[in-house]
Design a protein around this motif. Sequence first.
Motif, PDB file in Angstrom:
ATOM      1  N   LEU A   8      40.220  36.399  47.465  1.00 11.16           N
ATOM      2  CA  LEU A   8      41.325  35.744  46.755  1.00 11.16           C
ATOM      3  C   LEU A   8      42.077  34.783  47.664  1.00 11.16           C
ATOM      4  O   LEU A   8      42.509  33.712  47.226  1.00 11.16           O
ATOM      5  CB  LEU A   8      42.282  36.804  46.199  1.00 11.16           C
ATOM      6  CG  LEU A   8      41.737  37.665  45.050  1.00 11.16           C
ATOM      7  CD1 LEU A   8      42.742  38.750  44.676  1.00 11.16           C
ATOM      8  CD2 LEU A   8      41.399  36.806  43.832  1.00 11.16           C
ATOM      9  N   LEU A   9      42.223  35.162  48.909  1.00 17.07           N
ATOM     10  CA  LEU A   9      42.911  34.288  49.853  1.00 17.07           C
ATOM     11  C   LEU A   9      42.184  32.959  49.993  1.00 17.07           C
ATOM     12  O   LEU A   9      42.811  31.900  50.114  1.00 17.07           O
ATOM     13  CB  LEU A   9      42.979  34.981  51.216  1.00 17.07           C
ATOM     14  CG  LEU A   9      44.093  34.549  52.172  1.00 17.07           C
ATOM     15  CD1 LEU A   9      45.460  34.842  51.580  1.00 17.07           C
ATOM     16  CD2 LEU A   9      43.934  35.276  53.503  1.00 17.07           C
ATOM     17  N   GLN A  10      40.861  33.010  49.951  1.00 19.17           N
ATOM     18  CA  GLN A  10      40.054  31.796  50.046  1.00 19.17           C
ATOM     19  C   GLN A  10      40.100  31.002  48.740  1.00 19.17           C
ATOM     20  O   GLN A  10      40.292  29.781  48.751  1.00 19.17           O
ATOM     21  CB  GLN A  10      38.610  32.173  50.381  1.00 19.17           C
ATOM     22  CG  GLN A  10      37.643  31.006  50.473  1.00 19.17           C
ATOM     23  CD  GLN A  10      37.689  30.311  51.812  1.00 19.17           C
ATOM     24  OE1 GLN A  10      38.667  30.424  52.555  1.00 19.17           O
ATOM     25  NE2 GLN A  10      36.636  29.587  52.135  1.00 19.17           N
ATOM     26  N   GLN A  11      39.923  31.688  47.631  1.00 19.69           N
ATOM     27  CA  GLN A  11      39.833  30.993  46.349  1.00 19.69           C
ATOM     28  C   GLN A  11      41.167  30.418  45.896  1.00 19.69           C
ATOM     29  O   GLN A  11      41.210  29.373  45.242  1.00 19.69           O
ATOM     30  CB  GLN A  11      39.279  31.943  45.276  1.00 19.69           C
ATOM     31  CG  GLN A  11      37.925  32.548  45.618  1.00 19.69           C
ATOM     32  CD  GLN A  11      36.892  31.512  46.008  1.00 19.69           C
ATOM     33  OE1 GLN A  11      36.712  30.505  45.321  1.00 19.69           O
ATOM     34  NE2 GLN A  11      36.208  31.742  47.143  1.00 19.69           N
ATOM     35  N   LEU A  12      42.264  31.090  46.246  1.00 21.91           N
ATOM     36  CA  LEU A  12      43.593  30.596  45.878  1.00 21.91           C
ATOM     37  C   LEU A  12      44.122  29.570  46.874  1.00 21.91           C
ATOM     38  O   LEU A  12      45.196  29.009  46.675  1.00 21.91           O
ATOM     39  CB  LEU A  12      44.572  31.765  45.761  1.00 21.91           C
ATOM     40  CG  LEU A  12      44.252  32.798  44.664  1.00 21.91           C
ATOM     41  CD1 LEU A  12      45.243  33.960  44.705  1.00 21.91           C
ATOM     42  CD2 LEU A  12      44.259  32.143  43.287  1.00 21.91           C
ATOM     43  N   ASP A  13      43.354  29.358  47.951  1.00 18.63           N
ATOM     44  CA  ASP A  13      43.668  28.325  48.939  1.00 18.63           C
ATOM     45  C   ASP A  13      45.086  28.498  49.496  1.00 18.63           C
ATOM     46  O   ASP A  13      45.939  27.609  49.372  1.00 18.63           O
ATOM     47  CB  ASP A  13      43.510  26.940  48.309  1.00 18.63           C
ATOM     48  CG  ASP A  13      43.530  25.828  49.348  1.00 18.63           C
ATOM     49  OD1 ASP A  13      43.331  26.124  50.536  1.00 18.63           O
ATOM     50  OD2 ASP A  13      43.755  24.661  48.954  1.00 18.63           O
ATOM     51  N   ALA A  14      45.327  29.662  50.098  1.00 14.53           N
ATOM     52  CA  ALA A  14      46.642  29.924  50.695  1.00 14.53           C
ATOM     53  C   ALA A  14      46.927  28.909  51.788  1.00 14.53           C
ATOM     54  O   ALA A  14      46.182  28.812  52.763  1.00 14.53           O
ATOM     55  CB  ALA A  14      46.673  31.342  51.260  1.00 14.53           C
ATOM     56  N   LYS A  15      47.972  28.175  51.650  1.00 11.25           N
ATOM     57  CA  LYS A  15      48.257  27.052  52.537  1.00 11.25           C
ATOM     58  C   LYS A  15      49.117  27.498  53.720  1.00 11.25           C
ATOM     59  O   LYS A  15      50.305  27.178  53.821  1.00 11.25           O
ATOM     60  CB  LYS A  15      48.904  25.916  51.759  1.00 11.25           C
ATOM     61  CG  LYS A  15      47.959  25.254  50.761  1.00 11.25           C
ATOM     62  CD  LYS A  15      48.635  24.165  49.964  1.00 11.25           C
ATOM     63  CE  LYS A  15      47.627  23.409  49.117  1.00 11.25           C
ATOM     64  NZ  LYS A  15      46.859  24.273  48.212  1.00 11.25           N
ATOM     65  N   GLN A  16      48.485  28.240  54.614  1.00 16.10           N
ATOM     66  CA  GLN A  16      49.092  28.675  55.865  1.00 16.10           C
ATOM     67  C   GLN A  16      48.093  28.433  56.983  1.00 16.10           C
ATOM     68  O   GLN A  16      46.907  28.215  56.740  1.00 16.10           O
ATOM     69  CB  GLN A  16      49.460  30.160  55.789  1.00 16.10           C
ATOM     70  CG  GLN A  16      50.498  30.511  54.743  1.00 16.10           C
ATOM     71  CD  GLN A  16      51.870  29.938  55.060  1.00 16.10           C
ATOM     72  OE1 GLN A  16      52.238  29.784  56.234  1.00 16.10           O
ATOM     73  NE2 GLN A  16      52.632  29.605  54.026  1.00 16.10           N
ATOM     74  N   SER A  17      48.576  28.480  58.200  1.00 19.47           N
ATOM     75  CA  SER A  17      47.667  28.291  59.326  1.00 19.47           C
ATOM     76  C   SER A  17      46.721  29.481  59.433  1.00 19.47           C
ATOM     77  O   SER A  17      47.014  30.584  58.957  1.00 19.47           O
ATOM     78  CB  SER A  17      48.445  28.135  60.629  1.00 19.47           C
ATOM     79  OG  SER A  17      49.040  29.371  60.999  1.00 19.47           O
ATOM     80  N   LEU A  18      45.584  29.245  60.068  1.00 24.57           N
ATOM     81  CA  LEU A  18      44.608  30.310  60.244  1.00 24.57           C
ATOM     82  C   LEU A  18      45.204  31.482  61.016  1.00 24.57           C
ATOM     83  O   LEU A  18      44.962  32.648  60.683  1.00 24.57           O
ATOM     84  CB  LEU A  18      43.383  29.765  60.989  1.00 24.57           C
ATOM     85  CG  LEU A  18      42.277  30.777  61.297  1.00 24.57           C
ATOM     86  CD1 LEU A  18      41.645  31.291  60.016  1.00 24.57           C
ATOM     87  CD2 LEU A  18      41.218  30.145  62.205  1.00 24.57           C
ATOM     88  N   PHE A  19      45.993  31.203  62.040  1.00 31.03           N
ATOM     89  CA  PHE A  19      46.577  32.263  62.853  1.00 31.03           C
ATOM     90  C   PHE A  19      47.510  33.138  62.026  1.00 31.03           C
ATOM     91  O   PHE A  19      47.491  34.375  62.141  1.00 31.03           O
ATOM     92  CB  PHE A  19      47.324  31.662  64.047  1.00 31.03           C
ATOM     93  CG  PHE A  19      47.755  32.666  65.069  1.00 31.03           C
ATOM     94  CD1 PHE A  19      46.835  33.229  65.938  1.00 31.03           C
ATOM     95  CD2 PHE A  19      49.094  33.054  65.168  1.00 31.03           C
ATOM     96  CE1 PHE A  19      47.220  34.165  66.889  1.00 31.03           C
ATOM     97  CE2 PHE A  19      49.485  33.988  66.110  1.00 31.03           C
ATOM     98  CZ  PHE A  19      48.553  34.549  66.977  1.00 31.03           C
TER      99      PHE A  19
END
Length: 495
Positions: free
Chosen positions: A416-427
């Motif tokens: 879900l984090l990938q599909q919803l494209d959470a706009k935060q830094s990778l870290f």
Amino acid sequence: MWMAGMFFIIALLGTMFGLGHLRGWNAQSGYSHNSSADRFLPEPFEPEPGVPGRSDRDANTRWYYWQLPPDEANALTRLFVWMCYIGHQLTIWATIFYAQKKKINGEIPGPKYSSQIFTFQSMPLLLNIFFHIMHLTQTHITYDALAQDVSEASSQGAVIMLLVLVLLMEYRDRGLAFKWPTADNKDKVSRKLRLSQGPVNMVRKYHGYAFAWGAIYTFWYHPMENTWGHALGFLHTWMIMLQGSLMYTNVHLNRLWRLILEAWVVIHGSIVASQTGGPDLNGTFLWPMFCFGFLWMFTMTQIFGFSFWKKIPWWLRFFPFLVYLGICVWCYSWIPDKNGNYYIRLPQEIIRIPGLEYASVLYAWLLLWIFQRVEKKINTNKSDEERNKPLSAAYETLYILGFMLVYVIMIVLSYLLQQLDAKQSLFTLMIVLMFVFIFFTCVSFMFLDPIFKRRSSKVVPGKITDKRDKANGYGAVGGDEIHAKSNKGYEDTDM
């Protein structure tokens, strides 16, 4: 068996480089994209509005370079790699479960740890060999690994979760800093601050399941691309899987081998960060944080698993860390910040990873401590007969399904984090997922515990029957050392 395993992975990685070279693959990073423009999308260094995963300023930190363009991936390529991953994961878990059942039921003769090889040790080795060959084959047929569907932060978070659990598992013998506080420290302050052993024992007993997930999930996240970063990563996940295959053997207890497994991230993390960090700040944008952050852990905590530290003056324990600090000061004399100043990055970069890991150890310990207190409260009013009653097959099946459901939830959250494209830094995403993974892993231990608790015989508090257990530490899917005096209410950790 260890030699055979290491020979295999060296041969496989050589084949990986050879096949990649024959196909003209040369995708070292997104910064050298021109050599791979016919295979991958460029790194999104500039935001691409409206394009999932590439539309914000942090997109370049989250975008995983080694994946096919999304329009080239299809249901078949996705299904193929997911079926490979699921098959690998379930079969290895099954061998761990089988081995632990055999041991707890006394069906395997001889001492707990020996040089003898049983089917439950050779079988996971053969399974891991098969799935590694399968992954290399799959890479050259459909290419994409799990990276197309789940966040890169989940792969990194799984590895950090594993490292945190190692710190907690080794806490009894190493403490957290300079071999402190351990049972050898008899002063009042040490005794007061020393963490109780109940949570530690639980990790020692069930860590094999969590480590198998962290290694196998990370292994299938990446395609077998012929870069040194990929090769060193696959070598690390293989060594962890090999260690799992060596359950209940003397090699599994070898402290030098265990240290290599734990500290390999210093080498791998530094090389990957150098490979992917780009030319900014004279090429020092990423690697110092990983190199010096993990070296802090190495010199302050990880090296103190060896027994010789007990035989030399206590003040010598600080020497490796002081040497490390001296090296850091020298290196940051030529590592600039964005304004060209030196030393400015030193304090914040070298403390970031150890600070996160030490805090996470306390978090994991606290979670298990709470779970165990709740379990004890629930069982308070039960009679000895009720507590010792063997689980029925139906209840055992339910606990197993609950255990697997926990990991399904972790993977779904990563999806879900990938599909919803959470706009935060990778870290940032990695830190969030690491804490989530630690929580759910602790929950999974609680599902396993009712299955493997001894129910037919009384556990003798504080008794360790195998001298190797006492001397060396932990077992295949977790040691079952019992320290009743410091455990207080959670003594039943015998396998």
